[in-house]
Scaffold this motif. Structure first.
Motif, short mmCIF file in Angstrom:
data_model
loop_
_atom_site.label_atom_id
_atom_site.label_comp_id
_atom_site.label_asym_id
_atom_site.label_seq_id
_atom_site.Cartn_x
_atom_site.Cartn_y
_atom_site.Cartn_z
N ASP A 58 47.03 15.84 81.37
CA ASP A 58 46.32 16.26 82.59
C ASP A 58 44.81 16.09 82.39
OD1 ASP A 58 45.24 18.61 81.35
OD2 ASP A 58 47.01 19.76 81.90
N SER A 59 44.07 16.25 83.46
CA SER A 59 42.62 15.98 83.40
C SER A 59 41.90 16.93 82.46
CB SER A 59 42.00 16.02 84.80
OG SER A 59 42.15 17.30 85.36
N LYS A 60 42.35 18.18 82.37
CA LYS A 60 41.72 19.14 81.46
C LYS A 60 41.93 18.70 80.00
CE LYS A 60 41.62 23.95 80.03
NZ LYS A 60 42.30 25.22 80.04
N GLN A 61 43.15 18.31 79.67
CA GLN A 61 43.44 17.84 78.32
C GLN A 61 42.63 16.58 78.00
OE1 GLN A 61 47.69 17.54 79.04
NE2 GLN A 61 48.09 19.05 77.44
N MET A 62 42.52 15.69 78.98
CA MET A 62 41.75 14.46 78.78
C MET A 62 40.28 14.78 78.56
SD MET A 62 41.71 11.35 78.36
CE MET A 62 41.63 9.70 78.94
N ASP A 63 39.75 15.72 79.33
CA ASP A 63 38.35 16.10 79.16
C ASP A 63 38.11 16.70 77.77
OD1 ASP A 63 37.75 15.24 81.71
OD2 ASP A 63 37.77 17.25 82.60
N GLU A 64 39.04 17.53 77.29
CA GLU A 64 38.91 18.11 75.95
C GLU A 64 38.97 17.04 74.88
OE1 GLU A 64 41.89 21.16 75.65
OE2 GLU A 64 40.93 22.40 77.19
N LEU A 65 39.91 16.14 75.02
CA LEU A 65 40.04 15.04 74.07
C LEU A 65 38.78 14.18 74.08
CD1 LEU A 65 41.87 13.24 72.20
CD2 LEU A 65 42.49 12.01 74.27
N TRP A 66 38.29 13.90 75.27
CA TRP A 66 37.11 13.05 75.39
C TRP A 66 35.88 13.72 74.79
CZ3 TRP A 66 37.19 8.15 75.96
CH2 TRP A 66 35.98 7.49 76.10
N LYS A 67 35.72 15.00 75.03
CA LYS A 67 34.57 15.73 74.50
C LYS A 67 34.57 15.71 72.98
CE LYS A 67 33.78 19.43 76.78
NZ LYS A 67 33.85 20.82 77.28
N GLU A 68 35.76 15.77 72.40
CA GLU A 68 35.86 15.72 70.94
C GLU A 68 35.46 14.35 70.40
OE1 GLU A 68 39.07 16.39 67.35
OE2 GLU A 68 39.67 16.87 69.39
N GLY A 69 35.86 13.29 71.08
CA GLY A 69 35.54 11.94 70.62
C GLY A 69 34.15 11.48 70.99
N ASP A 70 33.60 12.03 72.07
CA ASP A 70 32.28 11.63 72.57
C ASP A 70 31.39 12.87 72.66
OD1 ASP A 70 30.16 10.31 73.84
OD2 ASP A 70 31.07 10.46 75.82
N PRO A 71 31.01 13.42 71.51
CA PRO A 71 30.28 14.69 71.52
C PRO A 71 28.89 14.62 72.15
CG PRO A 71 30.28 13.76 69.31
CD PRO A 71 31.19 12.91 70.16
N HIS A 72 28.32 13.42 72.24
CA HIS A 72 26.97 13.27 72.81
C HIS A 72 27.00 12.96 74.30
CE1 HIS A 72 25.61 13.50 68.72
NE2 HIS A 72 26.35 12.46 68.39
N GLY A 73 28.19 12.79 74.86
CA GLY A 73 28.31 12.56 76.30
C GLY A 73 27.85 11.19 76.76
N SER A 74 27.98 10.18 75.91
CA SER A 74 27.53 8.83 76.27
C SER A 74 28.50 8.11 77.20
CB SER A 74 27.33 7.99 75.00
OG SER A 74 28.58 7.70 74.39
N GLY A 75 29.73 8.63 77.29
CA GLY A 75 30.74 7.96 78.11
C GLY A 75 31.51 6.90 77.34
N GLN A 76 31.21 6.79 76.04
CA GLN A 76 31.86 5.80 75.20
C GLN A 76 32.22 6.43 73.86
OE1 GLN A 76 28.91 2.75 74.76
NE2 GLN A 76 29.11 2.04 76.86
N ILE A 77 33.32 5.96 73.30
CA ILE A 77 33.70 6.35 71.94
C ILE A 77 33.67 5.08 71.11
CG2 ILE A 77 35.53 7.23 70.43
CD1 ILE A 77 36.46 9.00 72.73
N THR A 78 32.82 5.08 70.09
CA THR A 78 32.71 3.94 69.19
C THR A 78 33.76 4.05 68.09
OG1 THR A 78 31.14 5.06 67.76
CG2 THR A 78 30.21 3.78 69.61
N PHE A 79 33.94 2.98 67.34
CA PHE A 79 34.91 3.03 66.26
C PHE A 79 34.59 4.13 65.24
CE2 PHE A 79 36.61 1.42 62.14
CZ PHE A 79 37.94 1.69 62.40
N PRO A 80 33.34 4.28 64.78
CA PRO A 80 33.07 5.38 63.85
C PRO A 80 33.40 6.76 64.44
CG PRO A 80 31.26 3.82 63.79
CD PRO A 80 32.17 3.41 64.93
#
Length: 161
Positions: A58-80
């Protein structure tokens, strides 16, 4: 150069010692999500692969997952960032398994339940002792008819991390 970069990722970004095989597996997974071969992931990349493989989130789970991978809020998750996130997930899984194993000591029937009085006594008086409020909170999450469902408790702990 790629090997030096991988070594840097293992020590610097992930905060966990990953071997080359694990880094390669993460690279394969990253490449699967990065279908456009941009060198970074977007939310829509991740959602697209999840949909493709029938993963419901769901969107809440996706937002949590995304926040963990993109802590700076750039809208992108790099390989590192991806490697770092996955290494944390691996470490969390190991910790979760260790905690379940500790609870199994009190589970003579192997049914994921422990007598409420027995576990309360142990948690209040041994090891990293809980106070009564903490114990009450734990029991409110996972106690049923005088028995504690410790697998539910452990899942709840790690769901909130």
């Amino acid at each position: 150069m790629a090997t030096a970069k991988r070594g840097q990722l293992r020590r610097g970004e992930s905060q966990a010692a990953l071997n080359d095989e694990q880094v390669e597996e993460f690279k394969s997974a990253f490449d699967m999500f990065d279908e456009a071969q941009q060198g970074f992931l977007t939310k829509s990349d991740v959602q697209s692969v999840f949909n493709k493989y029938g993963v419901r989130i769901d969107s809440k789970q996706m937002d949590e997952l995304w926040k963990e991978g993109d802590p700076h809020g750039s809208g992108q998750i790099t390989f590192p960032q991806f490697v770092s996130m996955m290494a944390r997930k691996m470490k969390q899984t190991d910790s979760q398994a260790d905690l379940l194993e500790a609870f199994r000591v009190f589970d003579p029937y192997g049914d994921n339940f422990i007598d409420e009085k027995e576990i309360s006594e142990a948690l209040l008086h041994t090891g990293d002792k809980l106070n009564k409020d903490e114990l009450h909170e734990m029991l409110s999450i996972c106690a049923i008819d005088g028995r504690v469902d410790y697998s539910t408790f452990v899942k709840e702990i790690y769901a909130n991390k």
